[in-house]
Design a protein around this motif. Structure first.
Motif, PDB file in Angstrom:
ATOM      1  N   PRO A 140      -3.729  -3.422   9.832  1.00 25.28           N
ATOM      2  CA  PRO A 140      -2.768  -4.262   9.099  1.00 25.28           C
ATOM      3  C   PRO A 140      -3.379  -4.932   7.872  1.00 25.28           C
ATOM      4  O   PRO A 140      -2.692  -5.146   6.872  1.00 25.28           O
ATOM      5  CB  PRO A 140      -2.337  -5.291  10.151  1.00 25.28           C
ATOM      6  CG  PRO A 140      -2.548  -4.612  11.466  1.00 25.28           C
ATOM      7  CD  PRO A 140      -3.766  -3.751  11.271  1.00 25.28           C
ATOM      8  N   ALA A 141      -4.668  -5.254   7.926  1.00 27.97           N
ATOM      9  CA  ALA A 141      -5.312  -5.891   6.781  1.00 27.97           C
ATOM     10  C   ALA A 141      -5.271  -4.995   5.552  1.00 27.97           C
ATOM     11  O   ALA A 141      -5.106  -5.479   4.421  1.00 27.97           O
ATOM     12  CB  ALA A 141      -6.759  -6.244   7.127  1.00 27.97           C
ATOM     13  N   MET A 142      -5.424  -3.687   5.738  1.00 30.35           N
ATOM     14  CA  MET A 142      -5.365  -2.775   4.603  1.00 30.35           C
ATOM     15  C   MET A 142      -3.959  -2.742   4.011  1.00 30.35           C
ATOM     16  O   MET A 142      -3.778  -2.677   2.789  1.00 30.35           O
ATOM     17  CB  MET A 142      -5.788  -1.368   5.025  1.00 30.35           C
ATOM     18  CG  MET A 142      -7.246  -1.239   5.450  1.00 30.35           C
ATOM     19  SD  MET A 142      -8.441  -1.649   4.153  1.00 30.35           S
ATOM     20  CE  MET A 142      -8.856  -3.338   4.609  1.00 30.35           C
ATOM     21  N   ALA A 143      -2.947  -2.776   4.868  1.00 30.55           N
ATOM     22  CA  ALA A 143      -1.573  -2.807   4.378  1.00 30.55           C
ATOM     23  C   ALA A 143      -1.307  -4.082   3.585  1.00 30.55           C
ATOM     24  O   ALA A 143      -0.687  -4.054   2.507  1.00 30.55           O
ATOM     25  CB  ALA A 143      -0.601  -2.694   5.547  1.00 30.55           C
ATOM     26  N   ASP A 144      -1.775  -5.204   4.090  1.00 29.57           N
ATOM     27  CA  ASP A 144      -1.584  -6.473   3.390  1.00 29.57           C
ATOM     28  C   ASP A 144      -2.278  -6.456   2.024  1.00 29.57           C
ATOM     29  O   ASP A 144      -1.739  -6.941   1.024  1.00 29.57           O
ATOM     30  CB  ASP A 144      -2.130  -7.630   4.233  1.00 29.57           C
ATOM     31  CG  ASP A 144      -1.322  -7.873   5.507  1.00 29.57           C
ATOM     32  OD1 ASP A 144      -0.173  -7.387   5.581  1.00 29.57           O
ATOM     33  OD2 ASP A 144      -1.861  -8.528   6.414  1.00 29.57           O
ATOM     34  N   HIS A 145      -3.471  -5.887   1.989  1.00 24.53           N
ATOM     35  CA  HIS A 145      -4.225  -5.826   0.734  1.00 24.53           C
ATOM     36  C   HIS A 145      -3.503  -4.936  -0.274  1.00 24.53           C
ATOM     37  O   HIS A 145      -3.430  -5.254  -1.474  1.00 24.53           O
ATOM     38  CB  HIS A 145      -5.629  -5.298   1.004  1.00 24.53           C
ATOM     39  CG  HIS A 145      -6.628  -5.662  -0.045  1.00 24.53           C
ATOM     40  ND1 HIS A 145      -7.537  -6.666   0.102  1.00 24.53           N
ATOM     41  CD2 HIS A 145      -6.839  -5.149  -1.273  1.00 24.53           C
ATOM     42  CE1 HIS A 145      -8.294  -6.767  -0.983  1.00 24.53           C
ATOM     43  NE2 HIS A 145      -7.878  -5.851  -1.838  1.00 24.53           N
ATOM     44  N   LEU A 146      -2.978  -3.818   0.196  1.00 29.02           N
ATOM     45  CA  LEU A 146      -2.219  -2.937  -0.691  1.00 29.02           C
ATOM     46  C   LEU A 146      -1.020  -3.669  -1.288  1.00 29.02           C
ATOM     47  O   LEU A 146      -0.756  -3.571  -2.496  1.00 29.02           O
ATOM     48  CB  LEU A 146      -1.752  -1.696   0.066  1.00 29.02           C
ATOM     49  CG  LEU A 146      -0.742  -0.814  -0.681  1.00 29.02           C
ATOM     50  CD1 LEU A 146      -1.362  -0.235  -1.945  1.00 29.02           C
ATOM     51  CD2 LEU A 146      -0.199   0.277   0.221  1.00 29.02           C
ATOM     52  N   LEU A 147      -0.294  -4.401  -0.472  1.00 26.77           N
ATOM     53  CA  LEU A 147       0.900  -5.090  -0.957  1.00 26.77           C
ATOM     54  C   LEU A 147       0.556  -6.190  -1.952  1.00 26.77           C
ATOM     55  O   LEU A 147       1.374  -6.526  -2.816  1.00 26.77           O
ATOM     56  CB  LEU A 147       1.692  -5.647   0.227  1.00 26.77           C
ATOM     57  CG  LEU A 147       2.369  -4.588   1.103  1.00 26.77           C
ATOM     58  CD1 LEU A 147       2.974  -5.224   2.347  1.00 26.77           C
ATOM     59  CD2 LEU A 147       3.435  -3.836   0.323  1.00 26.77           C
ATOM     60  N   ARG A 148      -0.641  -6.750  -1.856  1.00 29.59           N
ATOM     61  CA  ARG A 148      -1.066  -7.721  -2.872  1.00 29.59           C
ATOM     62  C   ARG A 148      -1.341  -7.030  -4.206  1.00 29.59           C
ATOM     63  O   ARG A 148      -1.041  -7.575  -5.267  1.00 29.59           O
ATOM     64  CB  ARG A 148      -2.310  -8.485  -2.398  1.00 29.59           C
ATOM     65  CG  ARG A 148      -2.027  -9.496  -1.297  1.00 29.59           C
ATOM     66  CD  ARG A 148      -3.175 -10.471  -1.140  1.00 29.59           C
ATOM     67  NE  ARG A 148      -4.397  -9.842  -0.661  1.00 29.59           N
ATOM     68  CZ  ARG A 148      -4.696  -9.637   0.613  1.00 29.59           C
ATOM     69  NH1 ARG A 148      -3.844 -10.029   1.557  1.00 29.59           N
ATOM     70  NH2 ARG A 148      -5.840  -9.068   0.960  1.00 29.59           N
ATOM     71  N   LEU A 149      -1.907  -5.819  -4.144  1.00 30.66           N
ATOM     72  CA  LEU A 149      -2.211  -5.084  -5.373  1.00 30.66           C
ATOM     73  C   LEU A 149      -0.978  -4.393  -5.953  1.00 30.66           C
ATOM     74  O   LEU A 149      -0.854  -4.245  -7.172  1.00 30.66           O
ATOM     75  CB  LEU A 149      -3.292  -4.035  -5.099  1.00 30.66           C
ATOM     76  CG  LEU A 149      -4.693  -4.550  -4.788  1.00 30.66           C
ATOM     77  CD1 LEU A 149      -5.590  -3.406  -4.333  1.00 30.66           C
ATOM     78  CD2 LEU A 149      -5.299  -5.244  -5.998  1.00 30.66           C
ATOM     79  N   ALA A 150      -0.108  -3.930  -5.083  1.00 28.50           N
ATOM     80  CA  ALA A 150       1.093  -3.194  -5.503  1.00 28.50           C
ATOM     81  C   ALA A 150       2.308  -3.838  -4.840  1.00 28.50           C
ATOM     82  O   ALA A 150       2.871  -3.295  -3.883  1.00 28.50           O
ATOM     83  CB  ALA A 150       0.974  -1.723  -5.129  1.00 28.50           C
ATOM     84  N   PRO A 151       2.712  -5.014  -5.304  1.00 25.14           N
ATOM     85  CA  PRO A 151       3.744  -5.784  -4.599  1.00 25.14           C
ATOM     86  C   PRO A 151       5.114  -5.130  -4.573  1.00 25.14           C
ATOM     87  O   PRO A 151       5.969  -5.527  -3.769  1.00 25.14           O
ATOM     88  CB  PRO A 151       3.777  -7.111  -5.371  1.00 25.14           C
ATOM     89  CG  PRO A 151       3.192  -6.802  -6.710  1.00 25.14           C
ATOM     90  CD  PRO A 151       2.190  -5.724  -6.485  1.00 25.14           C
ATOM     91  N   HIS A 152       5.353  -4.139  -5.421  1.00 29.52           N
ATOM     92  CA  HIS A 152       6.658  -3.476  -5.423  1.00 29.52           C
ATOM     93  C   HIS A 152       6.715  -2.305  -4.442  1.00 29.52           C
ATOM     94  O   HIS A 152       7.744  -1.628  -4.349  1.00 29.52           O
ATOM     95  CB  HIS A 152       6.996  -2.991  -6.835  1.00 29.52           C
ATOM     96  CG  HIS A 152       7.122  -4.112  -7.830  1.00 29.52           C
ATOM     97  ND1 HIS A 152       8.076  -5.107  -7.730  1.00 29.52           N
ATOM     98  CD2 HIS A 152       6.380  -4.405  -8.941  1.00 29.52           C
ATOM     99  CE1 HIS A 152       7.939  -5.960  -8.730  1.00 29.52           C
ATOM    100  NE2 HIS A 152       6.912  -5.562  -9.473  1.00 29.52           N
TER     101      HIS A 152
END
Length: 370
Positions: free
Chosen positions: A156-168
């Motif tokens: 889940p941490a990787m998913a959260d990090h992705l959404l911070r970089l690519a919020p759309h």
């Protein structure tokens, strides 16, 4: 008896030379190469500049040069890689794309080469780190996340990090599928080698020595600590560059080389603990899980990815605090029952992550997209 569903043929590429070290490369081989791959695939890496290494079955090499990270040369490199992939895959009945990393060159190249196939993107961690550091890689990551039909995050941490970089990015397309440990290791771990004398603690570091892996903080934490025997298994060039750090800290380390997988597993049995001092994030920390499968207790910096993968099955310690490291290693030297508890907890944790389960989940996701 139920007949297993056929697994869709995958096209995938890791744009690294075929002789490159690292966890992403090992996972790539575990999935897609060998005489009986877990995932049927047309898998490619780059041809090395030196002599061609011995290749596993099923791995193709692409002769594409000029790899870089940004600017016009990056876009020319992607175009050349796309042409090479289109040529290599022209007659192949590919059903789904596995995009290794959301950044770097292979993902946009595969998207151009086969634009009409379902697309599963796999986060490895380095793609997120490089997207933070390079504008063009951030753009590739955001576009790849937008175009992917599914994005697989091992934690889940990787998913959260992705959404911070690519919020759309649409969070509904993100799937949590943990990476895994080879089933053969879980079934047949190497035999224990034996405990060290009570006055010594045999500590192992295994992996790349790039800055985010935390080798510097490990050396600083071990400076002047008595009774600790440090061994390092890492690529030779990286260890050579790291040697002055050890000398400055006054740490005498035994260099084991960059060990082939079976030899590394055997080395796990010859030590008392594995140190994983990563400073930023890890996709999942496969080397730690493989160590646990071999009965080696793990000490880790509680960074995203490692926290989810290891949790209480390993010992979290702040490697940036030498006093905390000294206290922890002192406990392990004097309370050997703690090592036994960590050994048992680690084996149980590794057993939760067989690689065959990962491959089955990826294949099922591909069938659903198709």
């Amino acid at each position: 008896m139920t007949t297993p569903m056929p697994r869709p043929l995958v096209a995938t590429c890791l744009d690294l030379p075929a002789d490159s070290p690292g966890g992403s490369v090992e996972l790539f081989h575990d999935f897609y190469t060998g005489p009986d791959p877990l995932i049927p695939a047309r898998a490619f890496m780059l041809r090395p500049s030196g002599p061609a290494p011995v290749l596993p079955a099923g791995l193709g090499l692409l002769t594409v040069t000029g790899k870089t990270l940004q600017g016009p040369t990056f876009h020319r490199y992607v175009a050349a890689l796309s042409r090479a992939l289109a040529h290599a895959l022209a007659a192949e009945p590919v059903e789904v794309l596995h995009l290794q990393h959301l950044a770097f060159g292979a993902t946009p190249a595969l998207l151009r080469a086969l634009p009409d196939r379902p697309r599963i993107a796999l986060i490895h961690g380095t793609d997120l780190l490089f997207a933070e550091q390079h504008r063009d890689q951030l753009q590739v990551l955001r576009e790849s996340a937008r175009l992917a039909d599914a994005v697989v995050a091992p934690t889940p941490a990787m998913a959260d990090h992705l959404l911070r970089l690519a919020p759309h990015t649409d969070p509904r397309k993100i799937h949590h599928i943990p990476w895994g440990v080879p089933d053969r290791l879980l079934r047949h771990p190497p035999a224990p080698f034996g405990a060290a004398p009570a006055e010594r603690l045999r500590l192992l570091y295994a992996g790349r020595l790039t800055p985010e892996k935390g080798g510097v903080v490990l050396a600083q934490a071990l400076a002047a600590l008595p009774g600790i025997e440090l061994s390092i298994a890492a690529p030779a060039a990286e260890f050579g560059a790291f040697r002055p750090v050890l000398q400055q800290a006054g740490v005498d380390a035994r260099y084991l080389g960059w060990l082939p997988r079976p030899q590394l597993w055997q080395a796990f049995t010859e030590h008392d603990a594995l140190a994983v001092p990563s400073t930023t994030l890890e996709a999942m920390g496969l080397v730690a899980l493989e160590a646990q499968a071999c009965g080696l207790p793990v000490l880790y910096q509680p960074v995203p990815g490692l926290v989810e993968a290891l949790g209480a099955s390993a010992l979290a310690v702040d490697f940036t605090d030498p006093a905390a490291v000294a206290r922890t290693l002192g406990r392990l030297r004097t309370a050997r029952t703690l090592l036994t508890e960590l050994r048992d907890a680690g084996r149980a944790n590794a057993a939760r992550h067989p690689l065959s389960t990962t491959a089955t989940a990826l294949a099922e996701l591909g069938r659903r997209l198709g």
